[in-house]
Design a protein around this motif. Structure first.
Motif: not given
Length: 435
Positions: A92-95, A98-101, A125-129, A136-143
């Motif tokens: 996904l590169g610089r999209l 991208r971590l949300s995708y 949750g333990s791996l990605m969040v 620097g992702y905001k909470k709604h983008m990670s959770i």
């Protein structure tokens, strides 16, 4: 005894036993023994009930459950899942976001194979969040994406929970699995669109950061080495079922064998990983079989005591439109999801809801898919959805329940929109099985 007294006795005894801490499967078994003694004539009734319950375990439709679970356990313990996550991340590169995708795409594949929404949420949750928080992702983008992947996992085959629901409801297992393909793809597109809109509205919600630039050949290498082999296992067994070449049981066997061969090819299969995979699959399979045993005997008691027929007569006496009754059942599942996990909810509601749905003229495959979505949505329903508290347990310490509620709502809205589409256009679910 009136039907509502019999229903109150059976369900009330189950709830009391669960409230004092007895495991769900054992609570149902104990309540069924009490009910058989009371309604079926003492010890002879208990013996008859147990014999009928053991007969339900010989159903060949149950075979896919342990095989699908073994498939997911091998996928996880051998590290094949981690390879796929890392490859999707690099491609996904610089999209933006991208971590949300990555969470939606990789998490859906893992959740589908694992068959456990709670386990998948805890793992992701333990791996990605923490990684996304560090970026620097905001909470709604990670959770949010993690909470959303369960909705995809429960309907896209292979889904052990869909097999269990079809077995309990006595409907076609293969048809229910295939019915989830098109709605699952639609729901995935909704999730991707949600992430895209969130990153467009607030670019700072998922800040860009430098990543290693890969050549075209390197990207193709990742795609063909670390992604397509894993996806091909799922795609091939789905195509086999859709084409009528293999049954769900054969599909599960081929899937488990396919993942095992991949682990051998990638040289990541060890005796320790295999032992953990077998033990994990066996543990969940035994619980699932106890659930099937309890549900079969519970259904018989409901019928023998007159509770089922009385409840159906009572529900249809209101002269509500079928869609209104469907919404009532949907609301009951959302309410139960605040306090119970999915298999317990299925065990309690399937013997009641499916006969009622048949009376109302609903297609059983379509209704089963609606039930699956209701089960998953109920898990993230504020304020007490169980997945919300699972996420709270694995998220960074500063994460509040308000953060989690806000993150879950957009993905709940996507699932609700899919339910509305399925009600308005049932052929979305029924077209593919109809082929």
């Amino acid at each position: 005894m009136e039907w509502f007294e019999a229903l109150g006795l059976l369900i009330g005894s189950i709830l009391v036993l669960m409230a004092i801490g007895m495991p769900v499967a054992l609570a149902f078994l104990a309540a069924n023994i009490i009910g058989a003694w009371f309604f079926m004539g003492g010890a002879r009734g208990v013996t008859l009930m147990l014999n009928n319950g053991f007969g339900s375990l010989t159903n060949f439709a149950l075979v896919p459950i342990p095989l699908f679970l073994l498939m997911g356990e091998i996928f996880f313990h051998t590290g094949l899942g981690k390879r796929m996550f890392n490859a999707i991340d690099k491609l996904l590169g610089r999209l933006p976001g991208r971590l949300s995708y990555v969470t939606v795409l990789g998490g859906t594949a893992f959740s589908t194979l694992s068959g456990s929404s709670m386990g998948s949420t805890a793992l992701l949750g333990s791996l990605m969040v923490p990684e996304m928080t560090q970026r620097g992702y905001k909470k709604h983008m990670s959770i949010g994406p993690i909470l959303g992947t369960g909705g995809l996992a429960i309907i896209i085959p292979p889904s052990a929970l869909a097999v269990l629901l079809a077995t309990l409801a006595r409907i076609d297992v293969g048809a229910l699995l295939i019915a989830g393909i098109v709605p699952g793809l639609i729901l995935a597109s909704f999730y991707i669109a949600t992430i895209y809109v969130q990153t467009r509205i607030d670019p700072d919600a998922a800040p860009a950061y430098d990543v290693e630039t890969l050549s075209v050949s390197a990207k193709f290498g990742l795609l063909f080495r670390d992604i397509l082999p894993m996806l091909s296992v799922m795609v091939l067994i789905v195509i086999g079922m859709v084409a009528g070449l293999i049954t769900p049981s054969e599909a599960a066997a081929f899937g488990a064998l396919g993942v095992l061969i991949l682990a051998l090819v990638f040289r990541c299969l060890s005796w320790q990983a295999l032992r953990k995979s077998v033990v994990g699959a066996l543990r969940v399979t035994l619980m699932a079989y106890l659930i099937v045993f309890g549900s079969a005997t519970f259904s018989q008691l409901l019928a023998f005591s007159g509770a089922s027929s009385g409840l159906i007569r009572w529900a249809t006496a209101f002269d509500l439109a079928p869609i209104a009754m469907l919404l009532v059942m949907f609301g009951v599942l959302l309410l139960l999801g605040m306090f119970m996990e999915q298999i317990s909810m299925m065990l309690l509601t399937v013997p009641i809801f499916f006969p009622l749905a048949t009376t109302l003229g609903f297609d059983p495959i379509w209704f089963g898919l609606i039930i699956l979505l209701a089960l998953e949505i109920s898990f993230t329903t504020p304020p007490f959805g169980l997945l919300l508290f699972v996420m709270k347990g694995v998220a960074p310490r500063e994460t509040t329940m308000r953060d989690i509620y806000g993150s879950a709502i957009p993905y709940m809205a996507c699932s609700m929109l899919l339910v509305a589409l399925l009600i308005a256009f049932p052929q979305i679910a029924l077209w593919l099985p109809g082929l």
